[in-house]
Design a protein around this motif. Sequence first.
Motif, PDB file in Angstrom:
ATOM      1  N   GLN A 100      -1.171  -3.461  -5.373  1.00 31.72           N
ATOM      2  CA  GLN A 100      -1.609  -2.251  -4.668  1.00 31.72           C
ATOM      3  C   GLN A 100      -3.093  -2.302  -4.304  1.00 31.72           C
ATOM      4  O   GLN A 100      -3.545  -1.571  -3.439  1.00 31.72           O
ATOM      5  CB  GLN A 100      -1.315  -1.037  -5.562  1.00 31.72           C
ATOM      6  N   ARG A 157       4.124  -2.793  -9.791  1.00 31.90           N
ATOM      7  CA  ARG A 157       3.216  -3.513 -10.705  1.00 31.90           C
ATOM      8  C   ARG A 157       3.984  -4.069 -11.900  1.00 31.90           C
ATOM      9  O   ARG A 157       3.829  -5.229 -12.281  1.00 31.90           O
ATOM     10  CB  ARG A 157       2.128  -2.561 -11.232  1.00 31.90           C
ATOM     11  N   VAL A 164       4.439   2.631  -6.996  1.00 34.19           N
ATOM     12  CA  VAL A 164       3.355   1.661  -7.210  1.00 34.19           C
ATOM     13  C   VAL A 164       3.449   1.098  -8.624  1.00 34.19           C
ATOM     14  O   VAL A 164       3.367  -0.123  -8.835  1.00 34.19           O
ATOM     15  CB  VAL A 164       1.975   2.336  -6.992  1.00 34.19           C
ATOM     16  N   SER A 210       0.869  -1.191   0.000  1.00 38.20           N
ATOM     17  CA  SER A 210       0.000   0.000   0.000  1.00 38.20           C
ATOM     18  C   SER A 210       0.898   1.231   0.000  1.00 38.20           C
ATOM     19  O   SER A 210       0.848   2.044   0.908  1.00 38.20           O
ATOM     20  CB  SER A 210      -0.935  -0.001   1.208  1.00 38.20           C
ATOM     21  N   HIS A 211       1.742   1.324  -1.016  1.00 37.25           N
ATOM     22  CA  HIS A 211       2.625   2.495  -1.126  1.00 37.25           C
ATOM     23  C   HIS A 211       1.790   3.736  -1.435  1.00 37.25           C
ATOM     24  O   HIS A 211       0.714   3.637  -2.035  1.00 37.25           O
ATOM     25  CB  HIS A 211       3.657   2.275  -2.242  1.00 37.25           C
TER      26      HIS A 211
END
Length: 616
Positions: A481, A461, A457, A450-451
């Motif tokens: 995320q 990914r 993020v 959960s940046h």
Amino acid sequence: MHFMAILRDIGANYTPGKGTVFTVWAPEAEKVEVQLDKPEPIQVPLQREAFGYWTGLSEMATPGTRYTYVLSPDTHRPDPASRYQPDGPHKASAVVDQTSFNWTDQQWKGLPLEQLIIYELHVGTFTEEGTFEGVIKQLPELKELGITAIELMPIAQFPGERNWGYDGVYPFAAQNSYGGPDGLKKLVDACHAQEISVVLDVVYNHMGPEGNYLNDFGPYFTNKYNTPWGNALNFDDAHSDHVRNYFFQNALMWLRDYHIDALRLDAVHAIYDTGAKHFLQELREHVTQLEEQEGRSYLLIAESDQSDVRLINPIEQGGYGIDAQWFDDYHHAIHTLVTGEKEGYFEDYGKPEQLQKALEHTFVYNGLYSEHRKKTLGTDATANPAKQFVIGSQNHDQVGNRMLGERLTELVSFEMLKPIAGLVLLSPYVPMLFMGEEYGEKNPFLYFVSHTDEELVEAVRKGRKEEFAYFASKGEAPDPQSEDTFNRSKLQRGYTSDTQQKKLREFYKELIRLRKTAPALAKPDKPNMKVQLEEEQLVLHLLHIGQEPSLYCLFNISNQPQETTLFSEANGSWKILLHSADEKWGGPGAETQQTLEAGASVNLPAGSVIILEHQK
């Protein structure tokens, strides 16, 4: 006599009635102040001492006071050794009173390695609440199952509320969303009340990317080595004494102030140290000194992919003196045989004889060429006691690093889960279960973060997509995320309503009970067992002969029924204690006589385990 560096206190140390002493290492700073967030901010100048430590006392700073270090007019940073980040990694640190907690575990001294039955859990997904308090509520269930230790995946402060924990950036601060320092102390105290040891996973090989402000303070990193996470932590370059001090103090804090019983040291092969005394050896020496002060023992358990006994050999013999290490070969040997998977690092496994070798000699790669790594790997661990190795058929890495996070429940038949459980709980090694394994949890354990930094993020990914590019046929990797990815990883605890899951849990419970009470398993070790493998049939004979009555364990890990014969050395009569195909364990029903003689023929259903006890 071992000569050790004198350790330097760091962080905010509060003493009731006197105030708080702030100490921070910032060797390149011209001046350092600590800013207290009172209604009006108060700046307290710190004095420079040897080696670039800055220190000062403030009577105004009491438990709960928020503070930051002022390194220059526009650089205000949280404390690298912060004990609490109530508002996450980017905001002020808070002073914590480490002396005020009301411990009730004065009689507790921890458990020795050979008594550990470890249960690895992730605080955020283990319960609906996702907190330390949530774990406390489940302790009676774990106690009833027979668990003697829980292993918490890292709880050092990370960005956001969802993370495996390996992106921690404040190694001294217990995650705010889990319940912070007091929540962790309550959990440890509650575990000790149930006679459950607590193992804490700590990460000394890298720091997470977001909220990592260490470079503003000093040379915590070195460009001498490349790591998957960028520059390596500085354990052997210029100024490394103070980086080592930081992590030694961290380890000692968890053991001393939080009453943690054991530390699991993440990926120690990525702790780069070519100095005369390796970081791990010196860590062991500092912990030994703490043991003498506290009058109790603490365990250090390393994770390493090097198959090197130097980690766990005594310091006197040129080792590092670590108590135990994770032993992945055993997992890989089992996993490849029951799933048939051969991708990635599994290409080095899948030969039946490797399972026998892992039982008799521990390391499968004990000086052998690894096709996957394209080099010769490992040392001989035959002489190392079995209790020095922690094994499991599943763990956070082996499940969570799969693209879809599937557990063995999804990869093999229900019946096959039982001999796999037996291979772990009836082995001579220290068994570790992964949360939910004991009843066959169906939810996956996925990779989640959960940046708050959008670029980061995207990078995460992209990294996950590239990592699993060759699995394209299986669809997309779930978005790390997304909150949904996290929620899908929470345990459902189906065993409360699902009869099969309940029976599997009862089966695990019975294996654990046997492990704890059978004389032959009181101190299981390699010299006290006989192993025979029928490679074509995938039938394993495992005989524990340490103390009478001996136990004879028969495993069929093939998907076909097999017929076998009790080996001739197993003299006398044998009574069946447990048959995994029994209906009470959710099986199709077992047909076999209750007593067998040496040389008798036995029918083993597909995916089964039978345990026999020697009759006088």
